[in-house]
Design a protein around this motif. Sequence first.
Motif, PDB file in Angstrom:
ATOM      1  N   ILE A   6      56.287  24.976  60.390  1.00  0.00           N
ATOM      2  CA  ILE A   6      57.452  26.192  59.934  1.00  0.00           C
ATOM      3  C   ILE A   6      56.755  27.208  59.170  1.00  0.00           C
ATOM      4  N   LEU A   7      55.684  26.952  58.400  1.00  0.00           N
ATOM      5  CA  LEU A   7      54.935  28.027  57.600  1.00  0.00           C
ATOM      6  C   LEU A   7      54.419  29.075  58.556  1.00  0.00           C
ATOM      7  N   ILE A   8      53.957  28.483  59.694  1.00  0.00           N
ATOM      8  CA  ILE A   8      52.798  29.444  60.786  1.00  0.00           C
ATOM      9  C   ILE A   8      54.188  30.300  61.425  1.00  0.00           C
ATOM     10  N   GLY A   9      55.146  29.441  61.683  1.00  0.00           N
ATOM     11  CA  GLY A   9      56.364  30.077  62.386  1.00  0.00           C
ATOM     12  C   GLY A   9      57.072  31.248  61.522  1.00  0.00           C
ATOM     13  N   ALA A  10      57.227  30.943  60.279  1.00  0.00           N
ATOM     14  CA  ALA A  10      57.693  31.938  59.602  1.00  0.00           C
ATOM     15  C   ALA A  10      56.869  33.505  59.249  1.00  0.00           C
ATOM     16  N   THR A  11      55.343  32.745  59.326  1.00  0.00           N
ATOM     17  CA  THR A  11      54.519  33.930  59.170  1.00  0.00           C
ATOM     18  C   THR A  11      54.231  34.894  60.267  1.00  0.00           C
ATOM     19  N   VAL A  12      54.538  34.068  61.692  1.00  0.00           N
ATOM     20  CA  VAL A  12      54.530  34.856  62.710  1.00  0.00           C
ATOM     21  C   VAL A  12      55.815  35.632  63.000  1.00  0.00           C
ATOM     22  N   SER A  13      56.848  35.001  62.498  1.00  0.00           N
ATOM     23  CA  SER A  13      58.235  35.714  62.610  1.00  0.00           C
ATOM     24  C   SER A  13      57.937  37.245  61.806  1.00  0.00           C
ATOM     25  N   ILE A  14      57.204  37.284  60.940  1.00  0.00           N
ATOM     26  CA  ILE A  14      57.278  38.485  60.147  1.00  0.00           C
ATOM     27  C   ILE A  14      56.719  39.471  61.108  1.00  0.00           C
ATOM     28  N   PHE A  15      55.673  39.067  61.928  1.00  0.00           N
ATOM     29  CA  PHE A  15      54.872  40.002  62.681  1.00  0.00           C
ATOM     30  C   PHE A  15      56.112  40.601  63.764  1.00  0.00           C
ATOM     31  N   VAL A  16      56.821  39.690  64.239  1.00  0.00           N
ATOM     32  CA  VAL A  16      57.922  40.016  65.483  1.00  0.00           C
ATOM     33  C   VAL A  16      58.790  40.911  64.604  1.00  0.00           C
ATOM     34  N   THR A  17      59.252  40.409  63.446  1.00  0.00           N
ATOM     35  CA  THR A  17      60.374  41.330  62.587  1.00  0.00           C
ATOM     36  C   THR A  17      59.755  42.743  62.472  1.00  0.00           C
ATOM     37  N   VAL A  18      58.556  42.833  62.000  1.00  0.00           N
ATOM     38  CA  VAL A  18      58.119  44.279  61.439  1.00  0.00           C
ATOM     39  C   VAL A  18      58.077  44.834  62.570  1.00  0.00           C
ATOM     40  N   TRP A  19      57.660  44.484  63.684  1.00  0.00           N
ATOM     41  CA  TRP A  19      57.335  45.133  65.112  1.00  0.00           C
ATOM     42  C   TRP A  19      58.899  45.529  65.601  1.00  0.00           C
ATOM     43  N   LEU A  20      59.811  44.516  65.417  1.00  0.00           N
ATOM     44  CA  LEU A  20      60.892  44.995  66.078  1.00  0.00           C
ATOM     45  C   LEU A  20      61.528  46.126  64.968  1.00  0.00           C
ATOM     46  N   GLU A  21      61.326  45.918  63.862  1.00  0.00           N
ATOM     47  CA  GLU A  21      61.980  47.055  62.899  1.00  0.00           C
ATOM     48  C   GLU A  21      61.402  48.420  63.374  1.00  0.00           C
TER      49      GLU A  21
END
Lengths: 372, 204, 204
Positions: free
Chosen positions: A37-52
């Motif tokens: 989950i920790l890794i998933g949450a961190t990766v989700s940052i990358f996705v979110t920042v890119w999406l944003e």
Amino acid sequence: MNQGIDLQGSFVNALVDLGISPGAASALWLPLPMVVILIGATVSIFVTVWLERKISAAAQQRIGPEFAGPLGTLQAAADGIKLIFKEDITPAKADPILFTLGPAIVVIPVFLSYLIVPFGQNLVITDLGVGIFLWIALSSIAPIGLLMSGYSSNNKYSLLGGLRAAAQSISYEIPMALAVLAVVLMSNSLSTIDIVNQQSGYGILGWNIWRQPAGFLIFWIAALAECERLPFDLPEAEEELVAGYQTEYTGMKFGLFYVGSYVNLVLSALIVSILYLGGWESPISVSWLASLIGVSETTPWLQVITASLGIMMTLFKAYALVFIAVLLRWTMPRIRIDQLLDFGWKFLLPVALVNLLLTAALKLAFPVAFGG
Amino acid sequence: MTLAEGVQLVAFGILTAMTLGGALGVVLLDNIVYSAFLLGGVFTSMAGLYILLNAGFVAAAQVLVYVGAVNVLILFGIMLVNKEQEFTPIKQAWVGKVATGGVCVGLFALLTASVLNTPWAISAEVPTGEMATVVIGIHFFTDYLLPFELASVLLLIALIGAIVLARREFIPDVAPGEPASEALQLPERPRELVSSVPGSEPGR
Amino acid sequence: MLGFLKQVGDYAKESLQAAKYIGQGLSVTFDHMSRRPITVQYPYEKLIPSERFRGRIHFEFDKCISCEVCVRVCPINLPVVDWDFDKTTKKKNLKHYSIDFGVCIFCGNCVEYCPTNCLSMTEEYELASYDRHELNYDNVALGRLPYKVTQDPMVTPLRELAYLPKGVMDPHDLPPNARRAGQMPQEILEAAQKAAPKETKTES
Ligand code: SF4
Ligand code: SF4
């Protein structure tokens, strides 16, 4: 009810077969979901920042990040590396202990809240009885960290930003909690798993958004305010407060705030999708489809498909909400602090109370539809 | 000792140390802001102790109410009221200190007595655990109804009191009796009305 | 009672209206997402500055008669004209001339009023420097020929929106001789000149 796949059981069984005692096998299992989950949450940052960045660019007829990696997907990584290698400056008259503790206190509860986010029937770190209440409690810790960093920076803008952030999250916590309470009233349980299960069975028609449209709106608005997203980003309003409580921060301490805000956004979107959009349920119920073809629910391949579909569905709903948040960011002007507090206390709170009362009344009147 | 018991013991030790250390810090530190933040730490570690007692709901409520609301309000109070005050040393201040010390020692003695007199036995009842929310709810609406209602009335009174205090309809620009300051007036603003009839200007 | 209900109704109506406006705003933003980006990849592509672009000022030292008109018409008296009077020739002898582009607002007054046309506006706009004092251009720096986007082999020059053919929004991949929308200035001039002789004839 379909139990879904039991990863823990299979993992422990496999290890026991290898000749390891069951207790040790369970202990070995413990850190795994947390790390994932920790890794998933961190990766989700990358996705979110890119999406944003990409969505913002599209809304403004720009291209957005383009050169870092294919389509600029590595831009967030580049940002992160830059932040890590930046000098870590503590202002001369700042309070070094509180200055360092502040960002940590903001970030840790956000990551802790992922404890209760379910991605499937068994795909959750802990199915706590207090579930969603834990999330509300944890998200109330963040203001302390904000106040801490605002105070310790020894800067008036920081202090004002910290005070605003704390006032904002305290005010919007209440309508949010009331909206959650209405959902909990219908599912008779605080556990996130039970909340999703209560919405399952009828596909898209069973989702809480149809029974709680007002609650959905209240919750999403309050969640945006908790995340300090744009219509409510006045703790860091650039034009007034430089960057609010983040003004004096550089390097990875600033990075922590950055990470915290994006993880918090994804978390709020996940929670909204769990509370109101049926969590891991697909718009067309998979079990119904399976029974249509005549496949048993416990068939292994079907379970694997259901689990992966559940994860995809949860993430898809969450990211659709993130998309709406980004769109809102470029649509709405920032509101003033008095408007913010007025809106929270004089509009959201009464509406949330009425919503709660209505839900209770409807639950008494139509126990079938509103969880008797 | 199984793994779970060991973890519990270590966690208990850490939490106790944090609670006691934090509480001492709250009382002994000079900087009031540190005291307030440490108070948050104390509340959080108490929530941890509740979790060790299998009372997850109470722990979450503790974090929500004490850390998230009470402590933040205390911090607000400290940060918004930063009035520098000169402390003039009071004569016979020692009287107050001695009185405080006496009260504290008495309180401590009372607590010690009650701790020593209580028969500490681990109750054989199975902890309710996950069902705690339901049990608490049932208690609230049956045998603890009166205290519960009294507490809510108390909170309501506090709420209304706060609203009454905060709600001042009209704040005058100039306090009565105090001459209006000229610092904020524009210099080019005419101070006297000038008559349009020639020859009748004041001062001619 | 009715008054209260009316208040509530009005409030609800206003809220609904606000929600409607937010929805409209969202749809506008959403609509923009389907439009093509108009990005100019700056260091590799540059827009051709328009006619009458007011960029860095060019100065011709030999033409200047040190009349200081430029200083007088400048809103901030910016140009520095350093001269002394040569008694033998009875002429002003210009020693230095400088304009600080960190202060200049590029209004073009000096260019407009200079009697000898020794000042002119160029299309150079890349004035960034690491030190603001480097922006203080002396007569040598002012006399340099301006950089031209169209003459740089590293840069793809792009036409600005007003210079694109009718209906075209994207300056990339334009045929080189594509004619811009509307009449060219010289065509307007020609038309005016054609019309003018008749007028003069009828008048005389
Ligand atoms: S107005 Fe022209 S001629 Fe006169 S001093 Fe300025 S630059 Fe020289
Ligand atoms: S462009 Fe305007 S501001 Fe600049 S030197 Fe000329 S007159 Fe002064």
